[in-house]
Design an enzyme around this catalytic site. Structure first.
Site, PDB file in Angstrom:
ATOM      1  N   LYS A  33      -0.865  63.028  19.881  1.00  0.00           N
ATOM      2  CA  LYS A  33       0.565  63.358  19.774  1.00  0.00           C
ATOM      3  C   LYS A  33       0.175  63.324  18.562  1.00  0.00           C
ATOM      4  O   LYS A  33      -0.674  62.846  16.915  1.00  0.00           O
ATOM      5  CB  LYS A  33       0.774  61.521  19.503  1.00  0.00           C
ATOM      6  CG  LYS A  33       2.068  61.339  19.157  1.00  0.00           C
ATOM      7  CD  LYS A  33       2.508  60.078  18.800  1.00  0.00           C
ATOM      8  CE  LYS A  33       1.965  59.161  18.590  1.00  0.00           C
ATOM      9  NZ  LYS A  33       2.668  59.369  16.633  1.00  0.00           N
ATOM     10  N   ASP A  60       5.552  64.448  18.022  1.00  0.00           N
ATOM     11  CA  ASP A  60       6.680  63.505  17.660  1.00  0.00           C
ATOM     12  C   ASP A  60       7.383  63.544  16.207  1.00  0.00           C
ATOM     13  O   ASP A  60       6.627  62.894  15.082  1.00  0.00           O
ATOM     14  CB  ASP A  60       5.894  62.036  17.480  1.00  0.00           C
ATOM     15  CG  ASP A  60       6.247  60.816  17.231  1.00  0.00           C
ATOM     16  OD1 ASP A  60       7.599  60.718  17.515  1.00  0.00           O
ATOM     17  OD2 ASP A  60       5.510  60.086  17.526  1.00  0.00           O
ATOM     18  N   LYS A  62      10.738  62.468  16.280  1.00  0.00           N
ATOM     19  CA  LYS A  62      12.062  62.564  16.017  1.00  0.00           C
ATOM     20  C   LYS A  62      13.150  62.791  15.243  1.00  0.00           C
ATOM     21  O   LYS A  62      13.525  62.172  14.476  1.00  0.00           O
ATOM     22  CB  LYS A  62      11.718  60.465  15.284  1.00  0.00           C
ATOM     23  CG  LYS A  62      10.225  59.988  16.085  1.00  0.00           C
ATOM     24  CD  LYS A  62      10.162  58.762  15.467  1.00  0.00           C
ATOM     25  CE  LYS A  62       9.136  58.169  16.206  1.00  0.00           C
ATOM     26  NZ  LYS A  62       8.228  58.328  15.550  1.00  0.00           N
ATOM     27  N   LEU A  63      13.785  64.048  15.643  1.00  0.00           N
ATOM     28  CA  LEU A  63      14.267  64.585  15.300  1.00  0.00           C
ATOM     29  C   LEU A  63      15.637  63.582  15.577  1.00  0.00           C
ATOM     30  O   LEU A  63      16.047  63.043  15.970  1.00  0.00           O
ATOM     31  CB  LEU A  63      15.508  66.189  15.926  1.00  0.00           C
ATOM     32  CG  LEU A  63      13.578  66.787  15.977  1.00  0.00           C
ATOM     33  CD1 LEU A  63      14.203  68.407  16.050  1.00  0.00           C
ATOM     34  CD2 LEU A  63      13.338  66.905  14.691  1.00  0.00           C
ATOM     35  N   HIS A  64      16.375  63.914  13.933  1.00  0.00           N
ATOM     36  CA  HIS A  64      17.960  63.172  14.347  1.00  0.00           C
ATOM     37  C   HIS A  64      18.842  63.499  12.802  1.00  0.00           C
ATOM     38  O   HIS A  64      18.638  63.140  12.001  1.00  0.00           O
ATOM     39  CB  HIS A  64      17.970  61.611  14.002  1.00  0.00           C
ATOM     40  CG  HIS A  64      18.960  60.769  13.620  1.00  0.00           C
ATOM     41  ND1 HIS A  64      18.574  58.804  14.236  1.00  0.00           N
ATOM     42  CD2 HIS A  64      20.048  60.761  14.112  1.00  0.00           C
ATOM     43  CE1 HIS A  64      20.207  58.810  14.097  1.00  0.00           C
ATOM     44  NE2 HIS A  64      20.349  59.883  13.849  1.00  0.00           N
ATOM     45  N   ASP A  65      19.938  64.488  13.495  1.00  0.00           N
ATOM     46  CA  ASP A  65      20.719  65.381  12.666  1.00  0.00           C
ATOM     47  C   ASP A  65      21.998  65.305  12.841  1.00  0.00           C
ATOM     48  O   ASP A  65      22.040  65.193  14.544  1.00  0.00           O
ATOM     49  CB  ASP A  65      20.213  66.540  11.782  1.00  0.00           C
ATOM     50  CG  ASP A  65      20.242  66.747  10.304  1.00  0.00           C
ATOM     51  OD1 ASP A  65      21.560  66.499   9.825  1.00  0.00           O
ATOM     52  OD2 ASP A  65      19.230  67.180   9.854  1.00  0.00           O
ATOM     53  N   THR A  68      24.386  70.517  15.185  1.00  0.00           N
ATOM     54  CA  THR A  68      24.017  72.264  14.696  1.00  0.00           C
ATOM     55  C   THR A  68      22.163  72.462  14.804  1.00  0.00           C
ATOM     56  O   THR A  68      21.737  72.970  14.785  1.00  0.00           O
ATOM     57  CB  THR A  68      24.608  72.148  14.544  1.00  0.00           C
ATOM     58  OG1 THR A  68      26.168  72.876  14.823  1.00  0.00           O
ATOM     59  CG2 THR A  68      24.611  74.156  13.090  1.00  0.00           C
ATOM     60  N   THR A  69      22.228  71.511  13.317  1.00  0.00           N
ATOM     61  CA  THR A  69      20.702  71.166  12.550  1.00  0.00           C
ATOM     62  C   THR A  69      19.731  71.280  13.322  1.00  0.00           C
ATOM     63  O   THR A  69      18.752  71.578  13.920  1.00  0.00           O
ATOM     64  CB  THR A  69      20.999  70.417  11.536  1.00  0.00           C
ATOM     65  OG1 THR A  69      21.523  70.747  10.561  1.00  0.00           O
ATOM     66  CG2 THR A  69      19.576  70.382  11.053  1.00  0.00           C
ATOM     67  N   THR A 123       8.974  50.780  19.004  1.00  0.00           N
ATOM     68  CA  THR A 123       8.778  48.843  19.377  1.00  0.00           C
ATOM     69  C   THR A 123       7.956  48.407  18.229  1.00  0.00           C
ATOM     70  O   THR A 123       7.246  47.189  17.910  1.00  0.00           O
ATOM     71  CB  THR A 123       7.052  49.396  20.120  1.00  0.00           C
ATOM     72  OG1 THR A 123       6.606  50.742  19.220  1.00  0.00           O
ATOM     73  CG2 THR A 123       6.976  50.197  21.248  1.00  0.00           C
ATOM     74  N   ARG A 215      -4.545  53.344  16.829  1.00  0.00           N
ATOM     75  CA  ARG A 215      -5.426  52.500  16.496  1.00  0.00           C
ATOM     76  C   ARG A 215      -6.455  52.006  17.699  1.00  0.00           C
ATOM     77  O   ARG A 215      -7.733  51.798  16.881  1.00  0.00           O
ATOM     78  CB  ARG A 215      -5.016  51.681  15.679  1.00  0.00           C
ATOM     79  CG  ARG A 215      -4.615  52.378  14.065  1.00  0.00           C
ATOM     80  CD  ARG A 215      -3.789  51.162  13.442  1.00  0.00           C
ATOM     81  NE  ARG A 215      -1.989  51.299  13.682  1.00  0.00           N
ATOM     82  CZ  ARG A 215      -1.379  50.363  13.549  1.00  0.00           C
ATOM     83  NH1 ARG A 215      -1.012  50.034  12.380  1.00  0.00           N
ATOM     84  NH2 ARG A 215      -0.198  50.039  13.684  1.00  0.00           N
TER      85      ARG A 215
END
Length: 237
Positions: A33, A60, A62-65, A68-69, A123, A215
């Site tokens: 990842k 990873d 995490k797109l949030h828009d 269109t973007t 999480t 980790r």
């Protein structure tokens, strides 16, 4: 793609530290990842380096828009030919549909469209934080399940969730539906900043499609041995 991958979170700030971590694995091909910190510093060339070494990649970001973007961004990411990408489910059904459209449009002819999955609740988020700070007046399970229905309607491939929610997802969401579960810790490990954690063995029993381990492996004194311990527990399906 591996059927039930153990994905190693390369949560390092530089590619030099990643390469130092990977060195003891002696050219073993891993599923890794790459998150925001590493991608923002090292960028596309490092993704290509990992691919050249045969590693499978979960990018990873995490797109949030606005839709269109996100569509335009996914069209660009598709050209990297990684295996999994993600968005935030709370961006809404239209945004998630746009993400998948962008991936399809950006995938090379005869190429494989990456799995597109959506983050439900991190999480690191407790139910109290969700209810009191986000003002979402439901249980974690209820809200995650609601988001899963939205993801299914948007025709994405699945979700990122805690393994604690996988059983209720399996009971309520038609297959196929991919459940990628971070927050994995062996009993001997520290929880760190995670709230909803599960052991590899329990994640397998609950029906997780894939687990992400950071980790517990990357900060171990013997990463190869730690990887094998996690893998052995995870493989007992």
């Amino acid at each position: 793609m591996q059927q039930y991958p153990l994905i190693v979170a390369l949560d390092f700030p530089t590619k030099e530290e990643v390469n130092q971590f990977l060195e003891p694995f002696q050219n073993q091909q891993l599923f890794v990842k790459v998150g925001m910190e590493l991608f923002y510093r090292e960028g596309i060339p490092f993704i290509n380096e990992l691919k050249e070494k045969g590693h499978q990649i979960f990018l990873d970001l995490k797109l949030h828009d606005i839709p269109t973007t996100v569509k335009r961004a996914m069209k660009q990411l598709a050209q990297l030919e990684v295996d999994i990408v993600n968005v935030h489910a709370m961006g809404g059904i239209e945004m998630m549909r746009a993400a998948k459209e962008g991936l399809i449009a950006g995938t090379k002819a005869n190429g494989s469209v990456p799995l597109c999955i959506a983050v439900t609740q991190l999480t690191s988020t407790s139910e109290a934080v969700m209810q009191n700070e986000m003002k979402i007046p439901f249980t974690i399970n209820d809200h995650v399940l609601h988001l899963c229905h939205c993801v299914k309607e948007a025709e994405l491939d699945g979700v990122v969730c805690s393994a604690q929610e996988v059983r209720i997802i399996r009971e309520n969401i038609p297959s196929p539906f991919y459940t990628l579960t971070p927050g994995i810790r062996r009993l001997s490990d520290s929880a760190h900043d995670q709230q909803r954690i599960v052991t590899p063995q329990l994640a397998a029993q609950y029906g997780s499609s894939a687990i992400v381990v950071g980790r517990g492996i990357t900060r171990s004194d013997n990463p190869v041995e730690a990887y094998q311990l996690y893998f052995n527990e995870w493989s007992q399906r």
